[in-house]
Enzyme design. Structure first.
Site: not given
Lengths: 380, 249
Positions: A123, A125, A127, A157, A336, A363
């Site tokens: 996908f 999207l 840039e 990507i 920890q 996302e």
């Protein structure tokens, strides 16, 4: 109100658990260290139908609900988030987008092999200068009459190299701003597409992440998804569902770290007793358990809303923001509890901590989720 | 040929075992039930044979003696790839009772090959397979570690003292299978889980049989003593502990 899973949902959860234990755990550290793509593992995952598990069986998918998807994503992410991100992108971004908004021809040609897992999708999207702010797409897709001509660069990507099918978001009519954006199905082998180097990431190192460059790439007209100008709305709608996948991934990373911390705390002794008997450790475990359970309930609520036709956008964002943030907290505490052992790779928790960080970023960052949540609750 | 795989519904092997009622009954609260691991391997081998020789094996059935709560275990077998399931609607009282119920199933619907796991991971009776063969009047091979088709004939291998025995056998027969029969069980696929929704699951009523044994009481194994590590060079200390503490020499 019913909190019980169905027999099938339990079977899918168990299948995902068995797969992770049998196929992923034995070489997860090596693949992470050397950034090796899990090719054979993904092939097996595809054979089991996990890569298109929610797609309608008439398009060769598994026909399962989103609850089952959450359960499967949690189990696989407990062991290997590099594998689960490949599964998440293919299921909730690529397959879902084509199934929901693609034409019958597009479903026949692109969705079926993706749902069978014979091909993987990506996908595109983000840039270099448009991540969270997706309205400012610099990649252009100029309408040339009989095709679109694409130029530009996409960043970060997932599956860029392993994918055969790209869903590309690009600007066609800049004067219309985000209403001039379109979404396209693009074959990765199209002339003019080239990849940047494999990104040397902090975590999820065995998933392949690259930038993708488009130089005069011709995309057939029939590969546009939806009406002219639908691209931005399409991308936002897809990400609403995608968040459930990443939320479940974050949940799995957290619950996986918690399970390891519980196990270790029952084995490791200090001051003459197992460390789980020290209140300092026991209370950490209690905090982890509450956070993990809350995250799980949010994921399942978002999935339930999606399965039952509700408006799941708000719940998807809540699930993603909360699960990602607690994944960071829980994994940090798991390291920890392990002390020095937690800081070395053999004990897995340091890897889970590195993986958790990404769930707060991709996302939609945790901050972007808070924008969605606050806008939603302030709307009325 | 038709294959029948006999299955037990057993607690997940990681279950913490507890007893109730003065240690007279197993506490099934919160227990996750699974296909008995040996039976699951038997089913896996049957599916492998069918995949490799589709013309030879037409159908794989699974049979289980249990009440309605055991049906998820049968549907798991259907999701893995069995063609149909048979549930004998009664509690599995003891090995003889189970064998007698399964024998009735075999008498009513003939099979060419019947596979049983070597034992069940709950009661470890190791008795149903042999009893079933006797009650149903079948040829039987025990401790089978390999079942294959060679030149159209079935070939069995058995582990024997110091080696392996290869057998040819006439159908119908029953094989009690053990380690080596196949590597690991199959994970059900999404397609398999979906297909299981519509595969037949026949419920048959139990025949009148009496259990031959009665469970009197159960007890958990004693707590294991802590392990003492002794330096391999320190034989004197080892002998001292074996003699004075363990009192075995």
């Amino acid at each position: 109100m019913n909190f019980e899973f169905t027999e099938e949902q339990i079977m899918i959860q168990q299948a995902a658990r068995d797969f992770a234990q049998r196929e992923l755990i034995h070489d997860v550290i090596e693949r992470d260290t050397k950034a090796i793509f899990p090719e054979a593992h993904i092939k097996k995952l595809a054979e089991l139908g996990f890569l298109g598990m929610m797609v309608d069986p008439k398009y060769d998918g598994g026909g399962m609900d989103t609850i089952s998807y959450v359960l499967a994503m949690e189990e696989i992410s407990k062991i290997d988030a590099s594998v689960s991100v490949i599964m998440s992108v293919n299921n909730s971004l690529v397959c879902y987008g084509i199934e929901k908004w693609g034409t019958e021809e597009q479903k026949e040609k692109y969705l079926k092999p993706l749902a069978r897992g014979e091909k993987i999708g990506a996908f595109l999207l983000s840039e270099p200068e448009a991540g969270s702010d997706a309205t400012h797409q610099r990649t252009t897709a100029v309408d040339m009459g009989d095709h679109y001509l694409v130029n530009g660069t996409k960043n970060w990507i997932t599956n860029a190299n392993s994918a055969s099918t790209y869903i590309l978001i690009a600007q066609t009519n800049p004067e219309l701003k985000h209403k001039g954006i379109n979404a396209f199905l693009v074959d990765k082998n199209s002339p003019g597409i080239s990849l940047g180097p494999h990104e040397d990431k902090m975590g999820m190192r065995s998933s392949d992440t690259h930038s993708v460059m488009f130089n005069d790439v011709k995309v057939p007209k029939e590969n546009r998804i939806g009406a002219d100008g639908f691209g931005f709305s399409f991308a936002m709608k897809i990400l609403e569902g995608g968040r459930i996948g990443i939320a479940s991934q974050a949940l799995g990373i957290a619950s996986g770290a918690m399970e390891l911390a519980i196990k270790y705390s029952k084995e490791r002794k200090t001051f003459g007793t197992e460390i789980c008997n020290h209140q300092a450790i026991a209370f950490k475990l209690a905090d982890m358990a509450v956070k993990v359970e809350n995250a799980r309930n949010l994921c399942l609520k978002a999935a339930w809303m999606k399965d039952n036709g509700g408006n799941y956008s708000l719940y998807g964002s809540m699930a993603k923001q909360y699960a990602a943030d607690i994944a960071m907290e829980v994994t940090t505490e798991a390291v920890q509890i392990h002390g020095g052992y937690g800081y070395v790779k053999e004990y897995h928790v340091e890897r889970l901590m590195r993986e958790a960080k990404l769930t707060q970023i991709y996302e939609g960052t945790s901050e972007v989720q808070k924008i969605v949540i606050s806008r939603s609750i302030l709307k009325d | 040929m038709k294959i029948l795989v006999c299955m037990s519904n057993v607690p997940d092997t990681t279950t913490k075992i507890r007893f109730t009622g003065d240690n007279k009954s197993f506490d099934a609260g919160g227990v996750q039930w699974i296909i008995n691991p040996w039976d699951e391997l038997a089913l896996t081998r049957a599916l492998e044979l069918k995949d490799a020789n589709p013309a030879l094996f037409e159908n794989i059935s699974v049979a289980l003696v249990g009440n309605a709560s055991t049906e998820p275990t049968i549907r798991k077998a259907l999701a893995i790839g069995a063609d149909n399931g048979i549930r004998v609607n009664t509690e599995p009282a003891d090995s003889y009772y189970v064998a007698a119920q399964l024998a009735a199933v075999i008498r009513s619907q003939p099979f060419d090959i019947i596979l049983c796991g070597i034992d069940s991971s709950d009661y470890n009776g190791s008795a149903v397979g042999g009893m079933l063969a006797e009650l149903a009047g079948l040829n039987v091979a025990s401790s089978v570690s390999s079942l294959d088709v060679e030149n159209g004939s079935l070939v069995l291998k058995r582990e024997i003292d110091g080696g392996t025995e290869t057998l040819g056998i006439q159908t119908p027969f029953l094989a009690v299978v053990q380690k080596g029969i196949t590597k690991e069980p199959r994970i059900p696929s999404m397609r398999g889980i979906m297909a299981a929704r519509t595969k037949p699951l026949q419920v048959v009523e139990a025949t009148r049989e009496e259990a031959l044994t009665e469970f009197v009481t159960y007890e958990l194994p004693g707590v294991k003593a802590a392990c003492k590590m002794i330096d391999p060079e320190n034989v004197k200390e080892l002998v001292n502990l074996l003699h004075n503490e363990a009192k075995v020499i």
